[in-house]
Design a protein around this motif. Sequence first.
Motif, PDB file in Angstrom:
ATOM      1  N   SER A 428       0.683  -1.068  -0.026  1.00  0.00           N
ATOM      2  CA  SER A 428       0.013   0.026  -0.031  1.00  0.00           C
ATOM      3  C   SER A 428       1.025   1.347  -0.001  1.00  0.00           C
ATOM      4  O   SER A 428       0.379   2.209  -0.631  1.00  0.00           O
ATOM      5  N   VAL A 429       2.028   1.144   0.640  1.00  0.00           N
ATOM      6  CA  VAL A 429       2.966   2.270   0.745  1.00  0.00           C
ATOM      7  C   VAL A 429       3.446   2.748  -0.696  1.00  0.00           C
ATOM      8  O   VAL A 429       3.770   3.808  -1.077  1.00  0.00           O
ATOM      9  N   LYS A 430       3.884   1.598  -1.111  1.00  0.00           N
ATOM     10  CA  LYS A 430       4.504   1.639  -2.493  1.00  0.00           C
ATOM     11  C   LYS A 430       3.434   2.150  -3.500  1.00  0.00           C
ATOM     12  O   LYS A 430       3.733   3.014  -4.472  1.00  0.00           O
ATOM     13  N   LYS A 431       2.391   1.758  -3.369  1.00  0.00           N
ATOM     14  CA  LYS A 431       1.272   2.360  -4.298  1.00  0.00           C
ATOM     15  C   LYS A 431       1.057   3.696  -4.080  1.00  0.00           C
ATOM     16  O   LYS A 431       0.927   4.509  -4.835  1.00  0.00           O
ATOM     17  N   ILE A 432       1.012   4.145  -2.789  1.00  0.00           N
ATOM     18  CA  ILE A 432       0.716   5.478  -2.570  1.00  0.00           C
ATOM     19  C   ILE A 432       1.917   6.517  -3.080  1.00  0.00           C
ATOM     20  O   ILE A 432       1.653   7.439  -3.574  1.00  0.00           O
ATOM     21  N   ASP A 433       3.065   5.879  -3.123  1.00  0.00           N
ATOM     22  CA  ASP A 433       4.225   6.627  -3.518  1.00  0.00           C
ATOM     23  C   ASP A 433       4.187   6.859  -5.126  1.00  0.00           C
ATOM     24  O   ASP A 433       4.322   7.837  -5.653  1.00  0.00           O
ATOM     25  N   SER A 434       3.585   5.678  -5.707  1.00  0.00           N
ATOM     26  CA  SER A 434       3.198   5.671  -7.123  1.00  0.00           C
ATOM     27  C   SER A 434       2.151   6.752  -7.387  1.00  0.00           C
ATOM     28  O   SER A 434       2.326   7.391  -8.632  1.00  0.00           O
ATOM     29  N   MET A 435       1.176   6.815  -6.581  1.00  0.00           N
ATOM     30  CA  MET A 435       0.090   7.872  -6.930  1.00  0.00           C
ATOM     31  C   MET A 435       0.699   9.279  -6.621  1.00  0.00           C
ATOM     32  O   MET A 435       0.309  10.143  -7.480  1.00  0.00           O
ATOM     33  N   LEU A 436       1.361   9.315  -5.465  1.00  0.00           N
ATOM     34  CA  LEU A 436       1.925  10.691  -5.476  1.00  0.00           C
ATOM     35  C   LEU A 436       2.761  11.308  -6.493  1.00  0.00           C
ATOM     36  O   LEU A 436       2.862  12.488  -6.947  1.00  0.00           O
ATOM     37  N   SER A 437       3.610  10.402  -7.148  1.00  0.00           N
ATOM     38  CA  SER A 437       4.259  10.474  -8.214  1.00  0.00           C
ATOM     39  C   SER A 437       3.581  10.957  -9.493  1.00  0.00           C
ATOM     40  O   SER A 437       3.518  12.095 -10.254  1.00  0.00           O
ATOM     41  N   GLN A 438       2.463  10.126  -9.712  1.00  0.00           N
ATOM     42  CA  GLN A 438       1.657  10.506 -10.700  1.00  0.00           C
ATOM     43  C   GLN A 438       0.901  11.890 -10.441  1.00  0.00           C
ATOM     44  O   GLN A 438       0.505  12.871 -11.311  1.00  0.00           O
ATOM     45  N   LEU A 439       0.324  12.251  -9.072  1.00  0.00           N
ATOM     46  CA  LEU A 439      -0.298  13.584  -8.919  1.00  0.00           C
ATOM     47  C   LEU A 439       0.785  14.796  -9.205  1.00  0.00           C
ATOM     48  O   LEU A 439       0.535  15.725  -9.666  1.00  0.00           O
ATOM     49  N   LYS A 440       1.840  14.528  -8.933  1.00  0.00           N
ATOM     50  CA  LYS A 440       3.028  15.534  -9.071  1.00  0.00           C
ATOM     51  C   LYS A 440       3.218  15.826 -10.582  1.00  0.00           C
ATOM     52  O   LYS A 440       3.247  17.021 -10.874  1.00  0.00           O
ATOM     53  N   ARG A 441       3.343  14.718 -11.399  1.00  0.00           N
ATOM     54  CA  ARG A 441       3.307  14.748 -12.840  1.00  0.00           C
ATOM     55  C   ARG A 441       2.278  15.375 -13.592  1.00  0.00           C
ATOM     56  O   ARG A 441       2.419  16.176 -14.228  1.00  0.00           O
ATOM     57  N   ASP A 442       0.966  14.620 -13.241  1.00  0.00           N
ATOM     58  CA  ASP A 442      -0.166  15.156 -14.015  1.00  0.00           C
ATOM     59  C   ASP A 442      -1.130  16.074 -13.298  1.00  0.00           C
ATOM     60  O   ASP A 442      -2.145  16.295 -14.050  1.00  0.00           O
ATOM     61  N   HIS A 443      -0.797  16.157 -12.064  1.00  0.00           N
ATOM     62  CA  HIS A 443      -1.772  17.072 -11.349  1.00  0.00           C
ATOM     63  C   HIS A 443      -3.208  16.263 -11.239  1.00  0.00           C
ATOM     64  O   HIS A 443      -4.146  16.983 -10.880  1.00  0.00           O
ATOM     65  N   PHE A 444      -3.146  15.146 -11.421  1.00  0.00           N
ATOM     66  CA  PHE A 444      -4.275  14.233 -11.217  1.00  0.00           C
ATOM     67  C   PHE A 444      -3.763  12.844 -10.963  1.00  0.00           C
ATOM     68  O   PHE A 444      -2.944  12.488 -11.313  1.00  0.00           O
ATOM     69  N   VAL A 445      -4.700  12.127 -10.238  1.00  0.00           N
ATOM     70  CA  VAL A 445      -4.425  10.904  -9.628  1.00  0.00           C
ATOM     71  C   VAL A 445      -5.270   9.816  -9.769  1.00  0.00           C
ATOM     72  O   VAL A 445      -6.491  10.367  -9.406  1.00  0.00           O
TER      73      VAL A 445
END
Length: 449
Positions: A428-445
Amino acid sequence: MFKNSSLGLRFSKSNFSKSNSNLSTITDYKQINYLTALRTKPFMLLAGISGTGKSRIVRKLAQATVTEELQNAEGYTGEDFANDRWTLHSPANFELIQVKPNWHNSMDVIGYLSNIPSPHYVFTPFIEFIVKAWQHPEVPFFLCLDEMNLAPVEEYFAEFLSAIESRSFEGEEYLTDPIIKPFNSFGEDVAKTMVNTLFPNFTAGDTESAIAKVIKHFRTRGLTLPKNLIVIGTVNMDETTFSFSRKVLDRAMSVEMNEVNYDSFLTDTTDDDLKAIVKAFEQNDEADLNALLVDRHIEAREITDDLGDDAKFTIDCLKRINALLEGTPFKLGYRAANEALIYLQASYELGQTDRIAALDNFTLMKILSRIEGDETKLKITDSEADKERIAKAEVNVDEAKQYGDLNILTALRHIITNQLGEQDKLHSVKKIDSMLSQLKRDHFVSFWN
């Protein structure tokens, strides 16, 4: 008719290792997570990139659980069923239905009443498979909806989504709301035709057989979901598909399948893990895989005493998470708490004695899958309301900001690591980190990234 029978599968963590020692060797296999999810609820979404074997794993689960007697009725004549079953293209307990983009109502799923040339009900492969499952109640039946989100799920699958949440026991009888209303309500002539279509070999004089009881159920109660039916939808998320509403996500166990192991593919050992799980069950006198996938818990109150302190630990985790999600569309309801406890118990019954690993997987399946939106939707402000929910969730703002700007994901990451521990292995932590990366890149998650 299904009964709420006791199969001796009510294990607590303390006595699990004594009862299921042979299963302790299978906890490292990823397929055990699929089985745990299906033990929790008979509706699962398998999401991932194309070509990772999503529909294939459903077929393999059917091969693992089909009985020789059932396969013989389908024409099997081999002499080494234990090995031959793994090469069956069409296990008798498996059906694959390809979802079409033009499915915008339930007629393609549950059928419809037609008046041409005379009144009769038009059944579908989905219904015919359910009827077949009713006739073999001890065997799990796997229905795979391939490319499930090519059409809006709520439009073509409304009856099933409603029925799956109505599961209960009336005395000892397992019941759901009907997906086709009682046959008798269509009138005697139509009802008789419906029965003759579904059971062409049935004779009216046979009133005591199991099939006669099923027919009576269909006539008076309607076509309800059998306890042994498992529906698994395969999902590809791209520009040609529809996203899932939280109504659907609330009702399903969501599992990602994005891993690709070319070494196993090259050596033709991709199925070895599942075969090892099946072998472990076959060598264990205390647990039966088919029974675990059929006789599942429905209400958490059935197993709360068995869980003991683990039940309180689970609810305390959910309380903190829900405090954080207060006022957002991601907030959890009673269903999540019920399924969290059932999932934890199911993990024990399937050999996973680590509650941290179980709650980690549950968080991934049922909590993170709900989160979707842009930066504004996930933002945590300096308002009094946000300060209050951060305080109730016991989020240390400075620690949460180590993972990025303060938002629902960074705060949730803090809660998870605080409750489950700072472990690199937490999915779950690895997934959150992936989602945070997506949010920073695309401004959407989205969980389905």
